[in-house]
Design a protein around this motif. Structure first.
Motif, PDB file in Angstrom:
ATOM      1  N   GLN A  66       0.827  -1.204   0.000  1.00  0.00           N
ATOM      2  CA  GLN A  66       0.000   0.000   0.000  1.00  0.00           C
ATOM      3  C   GLN A  66       0.864   1.259   0.000  1.00  0.00           C
ATOM      4  N   VAL A  67       1.980   1.207   0.722  1.00  0.00           N
ATOM      5  CA  VAL A  67       2.905   2.342   0.675  1.00  0.00           C
ATOM      6  C   VAL A  67       3.415   2.531  -0.751  1.00  0.00           C
ATOM      7  N   PHE A  68       3.670   1.413  -1.440  1.00  0.00           N
ATOM      8  CA  PHE A  68       4.132   1.463  -2.836  1.00  0.00           C
ATOM      9  C   PHE A  68       3.049   2.009  -3.770  1.00  0.00           C
ATOM     10  N   SER A  69       1.808   1.575  -3.571  1.00  0.00           N
ATOM     11  CA  SER A  69       0.764   1.869  -4.557  1.00  0.00           C
ATOM     12  C   SER A  69      -0.070   3.106  -4.235  1.00  0.00           C
ATOM     13  N   LEU A  70      -0.179   3.476  -2.949  1.00  0.00           N
ATOM     14  CA  LEU A  70      -1.095   4.543  -2.566  1.00  0.00           C
ATOM     15  C   LEU A  70      -0.412   5.823  -2.097  1.00  0.00           C
ATOM     16  N   ALA A  71       0.741   5.697  -1.475  1.00  0.00           N
ATOM     17  CA  ALA A  71       1.382   6.874  -0.890  1.00  0.00           C
ATOM     18  C   ALA A  71       1.749   7.894  -1.970  1.00  0.00           C
ATOM     19  N   ARG A  72       1.430   9.153  -1.704  1.00  0.00           N
ATOM     20  CA  ARG A  72       1.756  10.210  -2.667  1.00  0.00           C
ATOM     21  C   ARG A  72       3.268  10.426  -2.735  1.00  0.00           C
ATOM     22  N   LEU A  73       3.922  10.149  -1.650  1.00  0.00           N
ATOM     23  CA  LEU A  73       5.365  10.306  -1.612  1.00  0.00           C
ATOM     24  C   LEU A  73       5.916   9.274  -0.646  1.00  0.00           C
ATOM     25  N   ARG A  74       6.975   8.594  -1.050  1.00  0.00           N
ATOM     26  CA  ARG A  74       7.629   7.682  -0.113  1.00  0.00           C
ATOM     27  C   ARG A  74       9.132   7.824  -0.264  1.00  0.00           C
ATOM     28  N   LYS A  75       9.799   7.687   0.854  1.00  0.00           N
ATOM     29  CA  LYS A  75      11.249   7.754   0.875  1.00  0.00           C
ATOM     30  C   LYS A  75      11.760   6.587   1.697  1.00  0.00           C
ATOM     31  N   ILE A  76      12.523   5.725   1.043  1.00  0.00           N
ATOM     32  CA  ILE A  76      13.019   4.523   1.701  1.00  0.00           C
ATOM     33  C   ILE A  76      14.395   4.791   2.285  1.00  0.00           C
ATOM     34  N   GLU A  77      14.537   4.488   3.568  1.00  0.00           N
ATOM     35  CA  GLU A  77      15.823   4.574   4.233  1.00  0.00           C
ATOM     36  C   GLU A  77      16.113   3.232   4.901  1.00  0.00           C
ATOM     37  N   GLU A  78      17.304   3.093   5.443  1.00  0.00           N
ATOM     38  CA  GLU A  78      17.672   1.829   6.079  1.00  0.00           C
ATOM     39  C   GLU A  78      16.759   1.503   7.253  1.00  0.00           C
ATOM     40  N   ASP A  79      16.361   2.520   7.988  1.00  0.00           N
ATOM     41  CA  ASP A  79      15.538   2.279   9.175  1.00  0.00           C
ATOM     42  C   ASP A  79      14.085   1.983   8.837  1.00  0.00           C
ATOM     43  N   GLY A  80      13.590   2.503   7.713  1.00  0.00           N
ATOM     44  CA  GLY A  80      12.189   2.302   7.375  1.00  0.00           C
ATOM     45  C   GLY A  80      11.764   3.155   6.197  1.00  0.00           C
ATOM     46  N   ILE A  81      10.451   3.428   6.122  1.00  0.00           N
ATOM     47  CA  ILE A  81       9.886   4.155   4.989  1.00  0.00           C
ATOM     48  C   ILE A  81       9.113   5.372   5.492  1.00  0.00           C
ATOM     49  N   TYR A  82       9.462   6.550   4.978  1.00  0.00           N
ATOM     50  CA  TYR A  82       8.634   7.738   5.152  1.00  0.00           C
ATOM     51  C   TYR A  82       7.585   7.730   4.040  1.00  0.00           C
ATOM     52  N   PHE A  83       6.338   8.004   4.403  1.00  0.00           N
ATOM     53  CA  PHE A  83       5.307   8.058   3.371  1.00  0.00           C
ATOM     54  C   PHE A  83       4.224   9.049   3.773  1.00  0.00           C
ATOM     55  N   ASN A  84       3.516   9.548   2.778  1.00  0.00           N
ATOM     56  CA  ASN A  84       2.401  10.458   2.997  1.00  0.00           C
ATOM     57  C   ASN A  84       1.095   9.687   2.872  1.00  0.00           C
ATOM     58  N   SER A  85       0.210   9.886   3.798  1.00  0.00           N
ATOM     59  CA  SER A  85      -1.093   9.235   3.781  1.00  0.00           C
ATOM     60  C   SER A  85      -1.863   9.583   2.516  1.00  0.00           C
ATOM     61  N   HIS A  86      -2.522   8.579   1.942  1.00  0.00           N
ATOM     62  CA  HIS A  86      -3.364   8.826   0.768  1.00  0.00           C
ATOM     63  C   HIS A  86      -4.654   9.544   1.164  1.00  0.00           C
ATOM     64  N   ILE A  87      -4.923   9.628   2.475  1.00  0.00           N
ATOM     65  CA  ILE A  87      -6.170  10.242   2.950  1.00  0.00           C
ATOM     66  C   ILE A  87      -6.043  11.751   3.037  1.00  0.00           C
ATOM     67  N   ASP A  88      -5.026  12.220   3.752  1.00  0.00           N
ATOM     68  CA  ASP A  88      -4.898  13.663   3.987  1.00  0.00           C
ATOM     69  C   ASP A  88      -3.490  14.204   3.755  1.00  0.00           C
ATOM     70  N   GLY A  89      -2.584  13.349   3.274  1.00  0.00           N
ATOM     71  CA  GLY A  89      -1.242  13.812   2.981  1.00  0.00           C
ATOM     72  C   GLY A  89      -0.308  13.886   4.169  1.00  0.00           C
ATOM     73  N   SER A  90      -0.791  13.578   5.372  1.00  0.00           N
ATOM     74  CA  SER A  90       0.065  13.638   6.557  1.00  0.00           C
ATOM     75  C   SER A  90       1.167  12.599   6.457  1.00  0.00           C
ATOM     76  N   GLN A  91       2.327  12.929   7.050  1.00  0.00           N
ATOM     77  CA  GLN A  91       3.495  12.067   6.900  1.00  0.00           C
ATOM     78  C   GLN A  91       3.628  11.104   8.068  1.00  0.00           C
ATOM     79  N   TYR A  92       4.038   9.872   7.725  1.00  0.00           N
ATOM     80  CA  TYR A  92       4.255   8.833   8.727  1.00  0.00           C
ATOM     81  C   TYR A  92       5.576   8.135   8.419  1.00  0.00           C
ATOM     82  N   PHE A  93       6.031   7.381   9.398  1.00  0.00           N
ATOM     83  CA  PHE A  93       7.272   6.627   9.257  1.00  0.00           C
ATOM     84  C   PHE A  93       7.022   5.201   9.701  1.00  0.00           C
ATOM     85  N   PHE A  94       7.166   4.258   8.765  1.00  0.00           N
ATOM     86  CA  PHE A  94       7.023   2.833   9.055  1.00  0.00           C
ATOM     87  C   PHE A  94       8.407   2.224   9.228  1.00  0.00           C
TER      88      PHE A  94
END
Length: 388
Positions: free
Chosen positions: A96-124
């Motif tokens: 879902q992060v791959f297919s839905l997130a408006r923006l994602r940034k992959i780092e060694e620790d995890g993935i930054y992504f923007n919610s497809h709902i409101d654009g808010s940023q999260y870190f998985f």
């Protein structure tokens, strides 16, 4: 929690199995309806069980965003929260992060992504994804992975695989240090459409003592022949005693072919999504209830179907409801499509027991695909190969 192979087919890799989980047993091969938000769209849990479901799939990404794992935890876990007492598998949210997130940034620790709902940023991170699934209390859980689309380069795919394997190890470590004994953590095999990378993934994962294996990064835009080729090759590398789960694949022809390749578990949004667009399954292919030919057709969607929809209602009535945007039509078509797939799985398991899977496969594919242009396999040689 365990998996047992009960019977193997003599001519293919197909097998009958029994997967034991904390919330009950599942007979394999099995199709899992998708309840993205904790509900199979338009249906109640009782209706999902009535059509034949033994296990459902829910989505970690969506449940993390809304309502959040803390609310579900306070509600007694996902089973109690949604009113489903049988097993649940939750995916990691990587796709879902791959297919839905408006923006994602992959780092060694995890993935930054923007919610497809409101654009808010999260870190998985792998640990956060495990923590969320621990709160959900699902029976089978998936580690965070990186899913790439078809056409990704070798080096891009290799880098994604390396990170995925490191994240898998971190997920295993988190589970071993947490109270998650009732949850089965499957490994997700990535590697795109490069055989050597798929082989490397399997070989390195075999040292991790995982209870099951999921084939990820498949059905991401590739032609059917590529999907079947990499699935068949990957399954050939996997141990016999562990369940094999083909993620996101569930068209009728894919179920039959996938089982013959040795796949035990499938999931897909296709049957419910098609229903909401007026499409229903029949033994001779997909049909659309909006077609004018059904305006005065007072027969069921399929004559020998035993589902609630076919027992009670006609094509003409369902077409009328659908054209008036009545939500009852979506429910009726969803019930039928899911029951079609569960009856198909029942027939597949029966044919394995009776030693006639190859015969059933040829009969079904010939009937289902021959007159269906939408589902026809892209290349005639692939079609012929599958029928050999």
């Amino acid at each position: 929690m365990s998996f047992e192979v009960i019977q193997r087919d003599k001519n293919t890799r197909a097998r009958l199995g029994r997967l034991k989980t904390f919330h009950g047993e599942v007979s394999t091969p099995v199709f899992m309806p998708v309840g993205t938000q904790g509900a199979v769209k338009t249906l109640s849990p009782e209706e999902v069980e009535e059509v034949g479901a033994e296990i459902i799939l829910s989505n970690t990404y969506h449940l993390f965003l809304r309502p959040g794992q803390e609310i579900i935890k306070k509600g007694g876990g996902l089973h109690r929260f949604i009113g489903w007492n049988k097993p649940i598998l939750t995916d990691s949210g990587g796709y879902q992060v791959f297919s839905l997130a408006r923006l994602r940034k992959i780092e060694e620790d995890g993935i930054y992504f923007n919610s497809h709902i409101d654009g808010s940023q999260y870190f998985f991170t792998p640990e956060i994804v495990m923590e969320v699934q621990k709160a959900l209390g699902s029976d089978i859980i998936m580690p965070l992975d990186i899913c790439l689309g078809y056409g990704a380069s070798y080096w891009e795919t290799k880098e994604a695989l390396e990170i995925t394997l490191r994240w898998l190890k971190r997920s295993i470590d988190y589970k071993e240090n947490s109270n998650m004994e009732t949850q089965l953590l499957f490994g997700i095999i990535q590697g795109g459409f490069y055989r050597e990378l798929r082989k490397e993934a399997v070989e390195r994962m075999l040292d991790m003592e995982l209870p099951g294996f999921a084939l990820g990064g498949i059905s991401v835009g590739e032609p059917k022949d590529k999907m079947y080729e990499i699935t068949d090759y990957t399954v050939s590398l996997l141990p016999e005693e562990k369940p094999r789960y083909l993620m996101g694949v569930g068209a009728p022809e894919d179920l039959v072919i996938g089982v013959s390749m040795g796949i035990d578990m499938f999931d897909c949004v296709l049957p419910t999504r098609l229903a909401r667009h007026g499409v229903f399954y029949t033994k001779t292919g997909r049909r659309n209830i909006k077609n004018a030919q059904y305006k005065e057709d007072f027969s069921p969607l399929e004559e020998d179907c035993d589902c609630y929809t076919c027992r009670r209602f006609t094509k003409a009535y369902i077409r009328h409801l659908f054209l008036q945007h009545e939500t009852f039509s979506y429910r009726l078509l969803t019930i039928h499509n899911l029951r079609f797939l569960f009856r198909l799985m029942e027939n597949i398991r029966r044919s394995i027991r009776e030693g006639r899977l190859e015969e059933f496969k040829k009969e079904f594919l010939t009937q289902y695909l021959a007159n269906d242009r939408e589902n026809r396999l892209e290349k005639e040689e692939v079609w012929n190969k599958l029928l050999i």
